[in-house]
Scaffold this active site. Structure first.
Site, PDB file in Angstrom:
ATOM      1  CG  ASP A 368      14.307   7.778  16.245  1.00  0.00           C
ATOM      2  OD1 ASP A 368      15.171   7.061  15.718  1.00  0.00           O
ATOM      3  OD2 ASP A 368      14.561   8.672  17.069  1.00  0.00           O
ATOM      4  CD  GLU A 405      15.787   3.091  16.046  1.00  0.00           C
ATOM      5  OE1 GLU A 405      16.838   3.045  15.381  1.00  0.00           O
ATOM      6  OE2 GLU A 405      15.333   4.139  16.551  1.00  0.00           O
TER       7      GLU A 405
END
Length: 723
Positions: A368, A405
Site C-alpha cells: 500500500d 501501489e
C-alpha cells in the site's frame, strides 16, 4: 522452510543454553528485537534509542487487565533493551513502558503512563475502544497524558512458532500464468451458508473446501488478501458506529488480525492463519498479502500512543523540523509516515516481510502506498532507496511476488507508475483509467486504450522492464465494483457519514441511462454487455490480470466507491444471489487466457513479421481489414478497430465501444476460415467450439459496446494495405 532467516530466528544465543542464567541478561540476549523462547523462559528485546529506561510489564492471560510483574530492562548494544524472564510460555501477555524526555518539538514523546505494544509482537490481544486513555496528548505543546492505560491497553502475546506444515510448498506460479483475485478475509465468507457459522468471516472459513472449490472452478491462481496485520479502528469511525473495515490502519506488522480468527487464544490464531495458507497451497492457490508499511494507526500528534510514538518517535516516523519544532510528514493522508530510511524502521519492515514468508509461508506482497516506503532519507522517492535496495539483494524477499501501489499523495513525485525497479510489478492506474474511459465512450481514448492493452510499454519499457511488470486492473476494493462502474454515473457514499464528500470523484463510470438498479431490460442488457467487454479486455491484455472479488457475480456496493468503513452487507459477498451468466463468462475468459499464449505474452510487441505466418506480432486493422494509419489513432471519434495477434493459431480481437453496430471485414480470402470464440453482445458470450465458422473477407457485424474474439482455423490471414 530451511531458510537462513528461520535459523537465526530460532537459534538460542550460546550462553542461553545453560540452565543457570548470567546476572546480566544482555550479555546472552539475542541482538534482534522481539521475543525468543528458550526451555528456561523468554528473552524480551525492544529498540528505543532515546529512552532513558524501559520496563517490561507482564499481564495475566486469564485476566489481561491484571499486571502480574514488572521488570526493569537492561540497555545493550544497538539501542536494544533486554530482559529475561524464566518460565514464560506461549500465551504470556506483555507490554512495554518507555521512560524518557517529553520534547515534542524534537520528536521525542516518551510517556511511561502508556503501555506500548511490542512492534515485533507475533499476536495481539484486545480491541481498544478509542478511550482517551490511549491518547498521548492533545497536541505538540502540551504535557503528556497522565492517565495510566495499562489495564485496557492492547497487549502483546508470546507465541511459539512450531507448526506442522506437512510438507507445504509454495505453488510458485509464474507471472505469465498468474490471475490475481483480491478479497477481504471476513467479507468473502461472512454470508456463505455452506460454511459453519462459527467459521464465517475467518481464516478457517477461507480455507473451507467449498471456498477453495469455488476459487479453483473460477480459475484464479493467487489470492490477494486485504490487510491481515492487526489494525485499529479509528476513533472518529467508532463515534459514528462504523469501523475501519478494510484494515489499512496497522498496529502489528507481525500479528494476524485477531478478529479474523475463529480461535480465541493468540497461539490458536497464528496457527489458524498457517492452516489457511497450508490448505490454499495444497489446492495450488497462492497467498499474497496487502501490507501497510507506509503509516501506522497512531496518526498525527492527536492520535493514540500505541508503539512507535512511545518507543522512539524520531526514528520510526518521518518529520520535518522548522522554527516551530518537529511535525509529522503526512504523505499518506493518515497523519504520519513510517521512516523506512532509518535502520530501526527498515529492519523492522524487512524482518516482518521475511517472517511472513518463512514462518507464515505467504507467496508475496502488495504494498500500500509503496512510494512512501521507497522514499530515501531526504523523503524523496528513489528507485535506489534503502528499502528497494535491501529487498533487491535479500535472498528471501527477492524471490517472492512483489507488487507496488506506485503512488502516495501530497508530493510532486508521488505518482510513480513505471518507476519501480525489477523485480517489482506495479498496479497500473493508467490501465484502469484508460480502459474505463474507452468503454465509457470518451472521445479521444482509443490510442491510449491500445497502449494499455499492449502492456503499457510507454510506462515500463523505457528502463527495460518486462511486459509483465503491469498488474492490470479495472476495479479493486478502493472504488466502484464492476457492476457499479456501469450502473452509476456518480458516487453514492452517504452511508459513510461524510455527506458524500469522501471517495474519488473521477471514476470514468456510466449509468447506462438510469442511476442505480432498474428493471428496464434494455439498460440491464447494456450493463451486462459492458461488464463482459471489460472483463474480456482485462483477460486478453498483456500484463498480469487482477480481479476484484465479486465482480464475476455482479456484486454491488450500491454506488459506494469508498466502502472502507462498511463492515456490513454493503461490503460482504452475497452468496444467496449472483449473476450466473457473468460468472460463467468469467470462468471461460480466464480459461481462454490460460490456453492462448498470445494473451500471456512476456515481451512487448515489436511489429516484426513472423516469416512462417507472414504476420506481425500485432496488426492494427480498420473495419475493412486494411492497416490502421497512425494519424487515425488520434481521431477523437474513433471507436472501432481490430487487433490481429500472431500465434498458434492467430487470434483476432475486435473492439466496438460505439453506440451503433459496425461491420468488420475479416482478414483473408475464401480459403481463410475463422471461428468465433466469444462475442460479448451475446448471452453468455462464448459459443461452442467451431460452432460458428466464418470465411475470410466476410463482413462480420460487431454490436455496439461489444468485443469479439475469433480464431484462425485455416488459411492465410491476409491483410490489406492502407493509406
Amino acid at each position: 522452510m530451511g531458510s537462513f532467516f528461520k535459523y537465526i530466528m530460532q537459534r538460542p544465543a550460546p550462553c542461553c543454553m545453560k540452565k543457570t542464567m548470567p546476572s546480566d541478561p544482555a550479555i546472552c540476549a539475542p541482538n534482534r528485537p522481539g521475543v525468543t523462547l528458550t526451555p528456561e523462559g523468554a528473552h524480551f528485546v525492544v529498540f528505543a534509542r532515546h529512552a532513558t529506561a524501559m520496563d517490561l510489564c507482564l499481564y495475566s492471560p486469564a485476566d489481561p487487565k491484571q499486571e502480574t510483574a514488572r521488570v526493569r530492562m537492561t540497555r545493550g548494544e544497538r539501542d536494544l533493551w533486554h530482559a529475561f524472564v524464566d518460565k514464560v510460555k506461549s500465551g504470556q501477555l506483555y507490554g512495554y513502558r518507555a521512560h524518557g524526555p517529553w520534547m515534542p518539538d524534537s520528536a521525542l514523546r516518551y510517556n511511561a503512563n502508556k503501555l506500548l505494544l511490542d512492534p515485533y509482537a507475533l499476536a495481539i490481544v484486545g480491541k481498544p475502544d478509542g478511550a482517551t486513555g490511549m491518547l498521548g496528548s492533545g497536541g505538540p505543546n502540551v504535557l503528556p497524558g497522565a492517565y495510566d492505560n495499562g489495564p485496557e491497553a492492547l497487549k502483546s502475546a508470546v507465541v511459539e512458532n512450531r507448526f506442522n506444515w506437512r510438507g507445504d510448498t509454495l505453488p510458485a506460479i509464474p507471472w505469465r500464468d498468474t490471475v490475481i483475485y483480491e478479497m477481504h478475509v471476513k467479507g468473502f465468507t461472512q454470508k456463505h451458508l455452506g460454511i459453519p457459522k462459527k467459521l464465517r468471516g475467518t481464516y478457517a472459513g477461507l480455507a473451507h473446501p467449498e471456498v477453495i472449490a469455488y476459487l479453483k472452478d473460477l480459475g484464479v491462481t493467487s489470492l490477494q488478501l486485504l490487510p491481515v496485520h492487526q489494525h485499529l479502528d479509528d476513533q472518529f469511525l467508532l463515534e459514528k458506529g462504523l469501523t475501519n473495515y478494510w484494515g489499512y490502519n496497522t498496529i502489528g506488522f507481525f500479528a494476524p488480525h485477531n478478529e479474523y480468527a475463529a480461535a480465541k487464544d493468540p497461539q490458536g490464531q497464528v496457527n489458524e492463519f498457517k492452516e489457511m495458507v497450508r490448505a490454499l497451497h495444497a489446492s495450488g492457490l497462492e497467498v499474497i498479502l496487502d501490507v501497510v508499511y507506509n503509516h501506522t494507526a497512531e496518526g498525527d500528534e492527536r492520535g493514540p500512543t500505541l508503539m512507535f510514538r512511545g518507543l522512539d518517535d524520531r526514528f520510526y516516523y518521518r518529520h520535518s523540523f522548522g522554527e516551530h519544532g518537529a511535525s509529522y510528514i503526512n504523505i499518506t493522508g493518515c497523519g504520519n509516515a513510517v521512516d523506512s530510511a532509518t535502520p530501526a524502521a527498515l529492519r523492522l519492515i524487512l524482518d516482518s516481510l521475511r517472517y511472513w514468508v518463512t514462518e507464515m509461508h505467504v507467496d508475496g506482497f502488495r504494498f500500500d502506498l509503496a512510494v512512501t516506503v521507497a522514499r530515501d532519507q531526504h523523503d524523496n522517492y528513489d528507485a535506489n532507496s534503502q528499502f528497494l535496495a535491501a529487498v533487491a539483494q535479500d535472498p528471501v524477499l527477492s524471490q517472492v511476488k512483489l507488487i507496488a501501489e506506485p503512488w502516495d499523495i501530497f508530493r510532486m513525485d508521488s505518482y510513480q507508475v513505471g518507476g519501480f525497479p525489477e523485480p517489482w510489478r506495479e498496479l497500473n492506474g493508467k490501465y484502469r483509467d484508460s480502459v474505463r474511459r474507452f468503454w465509457a465512450g470518451d472521445e479521444g481514448s482509443t490510442a491510449e486504450f491500445a497502449k494499455r492493452i499492449c502492456g503499457s510499454q510507454d510506462a515500463f519499457g523505457w528502463n527495460s522492464r518486462p511486459a509483465l511488470s503491469s498488474v492490470n486492473f479495472l476495479t479493486s476494493h478502493d472504488g466502484f465494483t464492476l457492476m457499479d462502474l456501469v450502473s452509476y454515473a456518480s458516487k453514492h457514499n452517504e452511508a459513510n457519514g461524510e455527506d458524500n464528500r469522501d471517495g474519488d470523484n473521477s471514476n470514468h463510470s456510466v449509468s447506462c441511462g438510469v442511476e442505480g438498479p432498474t428493471k428496464d431490460p434494455r439498460v440491464n442488457s447494456l450493463r451486462a454487455r459492458l461488464r463482459r467487454s471489460l472483463m474480456a479486455t482485462l483477460m486478453t491484455s498483456v500484463g498480469v490480470p487482477f480481479i476484484n472479488a465479486g465482480d464475476e457475480r455482479g456484486r454491488t456496493q450500491k454506488g459506494n466507491n469508498n466502502a472502507y468503513c462498511q463492515d456490513n452487507d454493503l461490503s460482504w459477498m452475497d452468496w444467496s444471489t449472483g449473476d450466473e451468466e457473468m460468472l460463467d463468462f468469467t470462468r471461460r475468459i480466464i480459461a481462454l487466457r490460460k490456453s492462448v499464449a498470445s494473451f500471456r505474452r512476456t515481451q512487448f510487441f515489436d511489429g516484426l513479421v513472423n516469416p512462417a505466418s507472414g504476420l506481425a506480432d500485432v496488426t492494427w486493422l480498420e473495419g475493412n481489414a486494411t492497416l490502421l494509419c497512425h494519424e487515425e489513432w488520434h481521431d477523437p471519434h474513433r471507436s472501432f478497430f481490430g487487433a490481429l495477434l500472431d500465434g498458434s493459431p492467430p487470434m483476432l480481437l475486435i473492439f466496438n465501444r460505439g453506440d451503433l453496430p459496425q461491420n468488420f471485414s475479416l482478414p483473408g480470402s475464401g480459403k481463410t476460415v475463422w471461428s468465433l470464440v466469444f462475442d460479448t453482445s451475446l448471452t453468455p458470450g462464448f459459443v461452442a467450439k467451431d460452432s460458428r465458422l466464418i470465411d475470410g473477407g466476410v463482413a462480420f457485424q460487431v454490436k455496439a459496446s461489444s468485443m469479439v474474439c475469433l480464431r484462425l482455423n485455416e488459411g492465410p490471414a491476409l491483410v490489406g494495405e492502407s493509406c
